[in-house]
Design a protein around this motif. Structure first.
Motif, short mmCIF file in Angstrom:
data_model
loop_
_atom_site.label_atom_id
_atom_site.label_comp_id
_atom_site.label_asym_id
_atom_site.label_seq_id
_atom_site.Cartn_x
_atom_site.Cartn_y
_atom_site.Cartn_z
N LEU A 161 0.29 3.51 -2.95
CA LEU A 161 -0.93 4.29 -3.13
C LEU A 161 -0.63 5.79 -3.14
N GLU A 196 -1.70 9.67 -2.23
CA GLU A 196 -2.29 10.24 -1.02
C GLU A 196 -3.82 10.20 -1.12
N LYS A 222 1.53 8.30 5.78
CA LYS A 222 1.26 6.94 5.30
C LYS A 222 2.39 5.98 5.68
N GLU A 267 -5.68 7.99 -2.78
CA GLU A 267 -6.12 6.61 -2.56
C GLU A 267 -6.00 6.23 -1.08
N TRP A 268 -4.90 6.61 -0.44
CA TRP A 268 -4.65 6.30 0.96
C TRP A 268 -5.72 6.92 1.86
N ARG A 269 -6.19 8.09 1.50
CA ARG A 269 -7.18 8.83 2.32
C ARG A 269 -8.62 8.61 1.83
N SER A 315 -4.39 7.75 12.66
CA SER A 315 -4.11 7.45 11.25
C SER A 315 -4.49 8.60 10.32
N ALA A 323 -6.36 4.48 5.20
CA ALA A 323 -5.42 4.79 6.29
C ALA A 323 -5.98 4.38 7.64
N LEU A 340 0.82 -1.23 0.00
CA LEU A 340 0.00 0.00 0.00
C LEU A 340 0.85 1.27 0.00
N ASN A 341 2.16 1.12 0.19
CA ASN A 341 3.06 2.28 0.08
C ASN A 341 2.98 2.92 -1.30
N ILE A 376 2.06 2.55 7.98
CA ILE A 376 2.42 1.24 7.41
C ILE A 376 3.58 0.62 8.18
#
Length: 156
Positions: A25, A27, A91, A29-31, A86, A42, A22-23, A95
């Motif tokens: 992704l 920002e 990110k 997508e992560w949020r 989170s 996240a 997931l690193n 992780i």
């Protein structure tokens, strides 16, 4: 090695690799929320950390001892606190925290003797084996990983 132990250890390794992936992704997508009004990717990853720590420090040391199992923390408060952390955290930090905690859990699981995996124990009024306990946790992981995969697919 006990087949149940092997299955659970493999799940732990797979979950570490999945979360590390997931690193990549963005920002956005992560949020991204998994559904309207629901957690973000996240927040989902962040919420695993305190529960892994709970299993590591408040379940495993007590499962086959004479001592009573410590009470489970308030799930709503624990989840809200981890989600809040989170939301603010980078990110990479979230992780990395997941990975280091899950690796510690993997190591602790690996140290459980093979003959313990089918022994029944009780948590409150529920009686189950170590395998059943960890299988339930693995299913919880997979449920959330599927939500994340679906969310990322929709964003592409």
């Amino acid at each position: 090695m006990n087949k149940f132990k092997q299955e659970i250890l493999q799940h732990q390794l797979n979950s570490i690799e999945y979360v590390k992936s997931l690193n990549t992704l963005s920002e956005k997508e992560w949020r991204a929320q998994i559904h309207e009004g629901k957690w973000t990717v996240a927040e989902i990853i962040g919420h695993f950390i305190p529960w892994d720590e709970f299993v590591l420090h408040k379940r495993l040391p007590y499962l086959f001892s004479e001592h009573e199992l410590p009470k489970c923390p308030d799930s709503e408060k624990t989840n809200e606190k981890s989600a809040s952390i989170s939301r603010e955290q980078n990110k990479r930090v979230t992780i990395d925290n997941f990975v280091s905690t899950r690796k510690a859990l993997y190591k602790a699981i690996d140290e459980i003797p093979n003959d313990r995996w089918e022994v029944k124990f009780s948590i409150g009024k529920t009686t189950l084996s170590l395998y059943e306990y960890f299988k339930g946790l693995a299913q919880h992981d997979l449920h959330h990983f599927e939500q994340i995969k679906n969310t990322i697919r929709l964003l592409m």
